[in-house]
Design a protein around this motif. Structure first.
Motif, PDB file in Angstrom:
ATOM      1  N   GLU A 163     -12.403 -52.449 -62.719  1.00  0.00           N
ATOM      2  CA  GLU A 163     -13.695 -51.916 -62.285  1.00  0.00           C
ATOM      3  C   GLU A 163     -13.584 -50.436 -61.922  1.00  0.00           C
ATOM      4  O   GLU A 163     -14.455 -49.630 -62.256  1.00  0.00           O
ATOM      5  CB  GLU A 163     -14.171 -52.722 -61.078  1.00  0.00           C
ATOM      6  N   LEU A 164     -12.504 -50.062 -61.260  1.00  0.00           N
ATOM      7  CA  LEU A 164     -12.287 -48.663 -60.892  1.00  0.00           C
ATOM      8  C   LEU A 164     -12.150 -47.791 -62.144  1.00  0.00           C
ATOM      9  O   LEU A 164     -12.757 -46.720 -62.241  1.00  0.00           O
ATOM     10  CB  LEU A 164     -11.043 -48.536 -60.010  1.00  0.00           C
ATOM     11  N   ALA A 165     -11.380 -48.256 -63.102  1.00  0.00           N
ATOM     12  CA  ALA A 165     -11.204 -47.496 -64.347  1.00  0.00           C
ATOM     13  C   ALA A 165     -12.530 -47.334 -65.082  1.00  0.00           C
ATOM     14  O   ALA A 165     -12.832 -46.251 -65.606  1.00  0.00           O
ATOM     15  CB  ALA A 165     -10.186 -48.194 -65.245  1.00  0.00           C
ATOM     16  N   ALA A 166     -13.326 -48.379 -65.121  1.00  0.00           N
ATOM     17  CA  ALA A 166     -14.634 -48.309 -65.779  1.00  0.00           C
ATOM     18  C   ALA A 166     -15.557 -47.327 -65.059  1.00  0.00           C
ATOM     19  O   ALA A 166     -16.298 -46.568 -65.702  1.00  0.00           O
ATOM     20  CB  ALA A 166     -15.271 -49.697 -65.840  1.00  0.00           C
ATOM     21  N   ALA A 167     -15.498 -47.317 -63.732  1.00  0.00           N
ATOM     22  CA  ALA A 167     -16.334 -46.393 -62.958  1.00  0.00           C
ATOM     23  C   ALA A 167     -15.945 -44.944 -63.227  1.00  0.00           C
ATOM     24  O   ALA A 167     -16.813 -44.079 -63.398  1.00  0.00           O
ATOM     25  CB  ALA A 167     -16.227 -46.709 -61.466  1.00  0.00           C
ATOM     26  N   ILE A 168     -14.661 -44.673 -63.288  1.00  0.00           N
ATOM     27  CA  ILE A 168     -14.194 -43.312 -63.586  1.00  0.00           C
ATOM     28  C   ILE A 168     -14.652 -42.887 -64.974  1.00  0.00           C
ATOM     29  O   ILE A 168     -15.121 -41.767 -65.177  1.00  0.00           O
ATOM     30  CB  ILE A 168     -12.654 -43.225 -63.447  1.00  0.00           C
ATOM     31  N   LYS A 169     -14.552 -43.791 -65.932  1.00  0.00           N
ATOM     32  CA  LYS A 169     -14.991 -43.501 -67.301  1.00  0.00           C
ATOM     33  C   LYS A 169     -16.496 -43.208 -67.344  1.00  0.00           C
ATOM     34  O   LYS A 169     -16.946 -42.301 -68.040  1.00  0.00           O
ATOM     35  CB  LYS A 169     -14.649 -44.685 -68.205  1.00  0.00           C
ATOM     36  N   ALA A 170     -17.271 -43.966 -66.588  1.00  0.00           N
ATOM     37  CA  ALA A 170     -18.725 -43.752 -66.553  1.00  0.00           C
ATOM     38  C   ALA A 170     -19.072 -42.410 -65.931  1.00  0.00           C
ATOM     39  O   ALA A 170     -19.934 -41.687 -66.439  1.00  0.00           O
ATOM     40  CB  ALA A 170     -19.405 -44.887 -65.784  1.00  0.00           C
ATOM     41  N   VAL A 171     -18.389 -42.063 -64.859  1.00  0.00           N
ATOM     42  CA  VAL A 171     -18.647 -40.785 -64.195  1.00  0.00           C
ATOM     43  C   VAL A 171     -18.349 -39.632 -65.151  1.00  0.00           C
ATOM     44  O   VAL A 171     -19.126 -38.683 -65.266  1.00  0.00           O
ATOM     45  CB  VAL A 171     -17.816 -40.656 -62.893  1.00  0.00           C
ATOM     46  N   ARG A 172     -17.248 -39.742 -65.846  1.00  0.00           N
ATOM     47  CA  ARG A 172     -16.862 -38.691 -66.782  1.00  0.00           C
ATOM     48  C   ARG A 172     -17.822 -38.618 -67.965  1.00  0.00           C
ATOM     49  O   ARG A 172     -18.314 -37.554 -68.324  1.00  0.00           O
ATOM     50  CB  ARG A 172     -15.444 -38.930 -67.292  1.00  0.00           C
ATOM     51  N   GLY A 173     -18.120 -39.775 -68.572  1.00  0.00           N
ATOM     52  CA  GLY A 173     -18.950 -39.804 -69.776  1.00  0.00           C
ATOM     53  C   GLY A 173     -20.385 -39.363 -69.551  1.00  0.00           C
ATOM     54  O   GLY A 173     -20.976 -38.694 -70.398  1.00  0.00           O
ATOM     55  N   LEU A 174     -20.959 -39.737 -68.414  1.00  0.00           N
ATOM     56  CA  LEU A 174     -22.364 -39.406 -68.138  1.00  0.00           C
ATOM     57  C   LEU A 174     -22.524 -38.162 -67.261  1.00  0.00           C
ATOM     58  O   LEU A 174     -23.643 -37.796 -66.940  1.00  0.00           O
ATOM     59  CB  LEU A 174     -23.062 -40.593 -67.453  1.00  0.00           C
ATOM     60  N   ARG A 175     -21.405 -37.582 -66.885  1.00  0.00           N
ATOM     61  CA  ARG A 175     -21.434 -36.405 -66.003  1.00  0.00           C
ATOM     62  C   ARG A 175     -22.245 -36.713 -64.739  1.00  0.00           C
ATOM     63  O   ARG A 175     -23.203 -36.032 -64.408  1.00  0.00           O
ATOM     64  CB  ARG A 175     -21.986 -35.185 -66.723  1.00  0.00           C
ATOM     65  N   LEU A 176     -21.844 -37.768 -64.066  1.00  0.00           N
ATOM     66  CA  LEU A 176     -22.557 -38.224 -62.863  1.00  0.00           C
ATOM     67  C   LEU A 176     -22.100 -37.408 -61.658  1.00  0.00           C
ATOM     68  O   LEU A 176     -21.232 -37.810 -60.897  1.00  0.00           O
ATOM     69  CB  LEU A 176     -22.312 -39.713 -62.636  1.00  0.00           C
ATOM     70  N   PHE A 177     -22.689 -36.249 -61.494  1.00  0.00           N
ATOM     71  CA  PHE A 177     -22.252 -35.368 -60.425  1.00  0.00           C
ATOM     72  C   PHE A 177     -22.569 -35.918 -59.047  1.00  0.00           C
ATOM     73  O   PHE A 177     -22.060 -35.430 -58.052  1.00  0.00           O
ATOM     74  CB  PHE A 177     -22.789 -33.943 -60.593  1.00  0.00           C
ATOM     75  N   GLY A 178     -23.370 -36.964 -58.966  1.00  0.00           N
ATOM     76  CA  GLY A 178     -23.620 -37.612 -57.677  1.00  0.00           C
ATOM     77  C   GLY A 178     -22.378 -38.299 -57.136  1.00  0.00           C
ATOM     78  O   GLY A 178     -22.309 -38.646 -55.963  1.00  0.00           O
TER      79      GLY A 178
END
Length: 195
Positions: A163-178
């Motif tokens: 789950e942590l790895a998926a979250a990091i990937k999502a933050v990077r891919g979508l540029r989730l600056f929040g």
């Protein structure tokens, strides 16, 4: 397609009938890409009293037929009565991750607090999938901020590694600056973690 029996849908869904006839009907409908087939397969897969073999066949058929326009059927399976059977199918997860776009965000975010780690991981990983893109309009920037703050809750040392790895990937891919502050905090202890 015009030569298919009229009773195919009835046979596929009939729990009281022959299992073999039902499975063969499902297979034929999938092969022929029968009209309204996805909706029928979804109904079979969501029936909590259905025969598990029929449900498995429906899930597999639905996975095969799914494209971006009817991806909601697959996403709904992850929160339905057959979620255990659905998440065991690697092709289903891969299909959701590959096809999910920003149009699917509301459905995906419904799974954010799902009790099963594997389902949450698929949801989060789909946020970093190849079709998940967000523009740079004012509304999209606000979405990035809000979604990033939601994902930031998963960027701690406590969630399962998948789950942590998926979250990091999502933050990077979508540029989730929040999620910027949570990522920086996570990076502080990177040497102690086995990422």
């Amino acid at each position: 397609k015009d030569l298919l029996p009229d009773n195919l849908a009835v046979w596929a869904k009939d729990d009281a009938g022959s299992r073999e006839l039902s499975l063969a009907s499902i297979a034929l409908m999938v092969k022929a890409k029968n009209k309204n087939c996805s909706e029928l397969l979804h109904q079979i897969a969501m029936d909590k009293n259905a025969d598990p073999l029929r449900v498995a066949a429906a899930i597999d058929g639905l996975t095969e037929l799914t494209d971006a326009s009817n991806l909601g059927f697959l996403i709904a399976l992850l929160s339905g009565p057959s979620s255990d059977l659905a998440i065991e199918r690697p092709l289903l997860s891969k299909r959701i991750i590959a096809l999910a776009s920003s149009d699917h965000l509301p459905r995906l975010m419904e799974l954010f607090d799902h009790p099963k780690d594997s389902i949450r991981a698929v949801m989060i990983e789909s946020l970093g999938g190849p079709n998940m893109r967000m523009g740079d309009s004012r509304a999209e920037l606000l979405k990035r901020e809000t979604l990033g703050k939601s994902i930031a809750l998963k960027l701690t040392a406590t969630p399962p590694p998948l789950e942590l790895a998926a979250a990091i990937k999502a933050v990077r891919g979508l540029r989730l600056f929040g999620a910027r502050d949570a990522m920086l905090e996570l990076a502080k202890g990177i040497d102690e973690r086995q990422l």
